[in-house]
Design a protein around this motif. Structure first.
Motif, PDB file in Angstrom:
ATOM      1  N   ALA A   1      -6.801-139.976  -3.505  1.00 29.10           N
ATOM      2  CA  ALA A   1      -5.469-139.931  -4.114  1.00 29.10           C
ATOM      3  C   ALA A   1      -4.427-139.989  -2.998  1.00 29.10           C
ATOM      4  O   ALA A   1      -4.491-139.200  -2.051  1.00 29.10           O
ATOM      5  CB  ALA A   1      -5.308-138.656  -4.922  1.00 29.10           C
ATOM      6  N   LEU A   2      -3.512-140.939  -3.106  1.00 28.93           N
ATOM      7  CA  LEU A   2      -2.483-141.069  -2.071  1.00 28.93           C
ATOM      8  C   LEU A   2      -1.397-140.018  -2.275  1.00 28.93           C
ATOM      9  O   LEU A   2      -0.934-139.809  -3.399  1.00 28.93           O
ATOM     10  CB  LEU A   2      -1.874-142.468  -2.115  1.00 28.93           C
ATOM     11  CG  LEU A   2      -2.829-143.608  -1.754  1.00 28.93           C
ATOM     12  CD1 LEU A   2      -2.140-144.951  -1.913  1.00 28.93           C
ATOM     13  CD2 LEU A   2      -3.344-143.438  -0.338  1.00 28.93           C
ATOM     14  N   PRO A   3      -0.953-139.371  -1.192  1.00 25.13           N
ATOM     15  CA  PRO A   3       0.056-138.311  -1.316  1.00 25.13           C
ATOM     16  C   PRO A   3       1.443-138.849  -1.618  1.00 25.13           C
ATOM     17  O   PRO A   3       2.263-138.161  -2.218  1.00 25.13           O
ATOM     18  CB  PRO A   3       0.022-137.633   0.058  1.00 25.13           C
ATOM     19  CG  PRO A   3      -0.476-138.687   0.997  1.00 25.13           C
ATOM     20  CD  PRO A   3      -1.424-139.539   0.195  1.00 25.13           C
ATOM     21  N   VAL A   4       1.698-140.100  -1.204  1.00 28.09           N
ATOM     22  CA  VAL A   4       2.988-140.767  -1.447  1.00 28.09           C
ATOM     23  C   VAL A   4       2.685-142.244  -1.658  1.00 28.09           C
ATOM     24  O   VAL A   4       1.636-142.742  -1.227  1.00 28.09           O
ATOM     25  CB  VAL A   4       3.964-140.617  -0.240  1.00 28.09           C
ATOM     26  CG1 VAL A   4       4.416-139.177  -0.081  1.00 28.09           C
ATOM     27  CG2 VAL A   4       3.327-141.132   1.044  1.00 28.09           C
TER      28      VAL A   4
ATOM     29  N   ALA B   1       0.482-144.998   3.697  1.00 26.79           N
ATOM     30  CA  ALA B   1       0.831-143.950   2.729  1.00 26.79           C
ATOM     31  C   ALA B   1       0.529-142.604   3.381  1.00 26.79           C
ATOM     32  O   ALA B   1      -0.645-142.241   3.529  1.00 26.79           O
ATOM     33  CB  ALA B   1       0.024-144.115   1.447  1.00 26.79           C
ATOM     34  N   GLY B   2       1.567-141.886   3.804  1.00 29.83           N
ATOM     35  CA  GLY B   2       1.341-140.613   4.490  1.00 29.83           C
ATOM     36  C   GLY B   2       0.451-140.824   5.701  1.00 29.83           C
ATOM     37  O   GLY B   2       0.771-141.642   6.573  1.00 29.83           O
TER      38      GLY B   2
END
Ligand code: COA
Length: 165
Positions: free
Chosen positions: A3-6, A71-72
């Protein structure tokens, strides 16, 4: 999947994703059966590797920008914008190239990364861009068509597409 944090975004190469870049690129080489010597070299001096890829650099004999999709803490892939075309690039190669490293494929990232890359190409001042993909490269063809690519024949074993910006 992770799951990507941003949401991912395109940015200049950065040392902040060193571990993810190196691990993802090494996995990519193993997956594709290509040499990973360049990953070893990058790991020996990652700051220098990054510094050599920031800003506008002459590659493929034209001014070019390398952007990373990040992404993050995660590096997902790269996109290159060639600001001009040589006669060779005008046949095959085109303005924009990209790849997504293997841990992140088939999750829609290339499609969205190209959409973001088209915005960047417009900022550079391009009004339409040429993209080409190997005639067997169904994934890349779908990425280009999803971004409104208009077919323009074949050259050097590649399908050609134009996208108006
Ligand atoms: C081509 C590439 C960028 C696709 O990246 P990706 O993040 O997996 O692409 P997406 O998830 O956005 O998928 C785009 C479409 O291709 C399809 N697809 C992805 N991988 C596929 C595969 N191996 N075979 C067939 N279709 C595939 C997806 O299902 C999706 O289809 P849809 O739009 O109809 O739903 C990636 O596989 C890659 O880096 N390949 C090596 C480098 C390369 O070929 N670069 C392009 C040079 S022109």
């Amino acid at each position: 999947m992770i799951a990507l944090p941003v949401p991912p975004r395109l940015m200049e190469p950065t040392t902040e994703v060193e571990v993810s870049f190196l691990v993802g690129s090494a996995a990519d080489c193993l997956q594709r059966g290509t040499s990973s010597e360049w990953v070893t070299a990058a790991s020996e001096d990652f700051a220098a590797y990054v510094a050599a890829r920031r800003g506008v650099q002459t590659r493929w004999e034209v001014p070019s920008s390398i952007l990373w999709y990040v992404a993050g803490p995660y590096y997902l892939g790269s996109l290159v914008i060639r600001h001009e075309l040589t006669p060779v690039l005008a046949e095959a190669g085109g303005h924009i190239g990209y790849h997504v490293v293997s841990p992140w494929v088939r999750q829609g990232h290339a499609t969205r990364m190209l959409a973001a890359g088209l915005v960047e190409a417009g900022r550079i001042g391009l009004q339409r861009v040429l993209l080409t993909c190997g005639i067997e490269n169904e994934a890349s063809r779908r990425v280009i068509l999803a971004n409104a690519g208009v077919p323009d024949g074949q050259a050097r074993g590649e399908d050609r597409f134009w996208i108006d910006l």
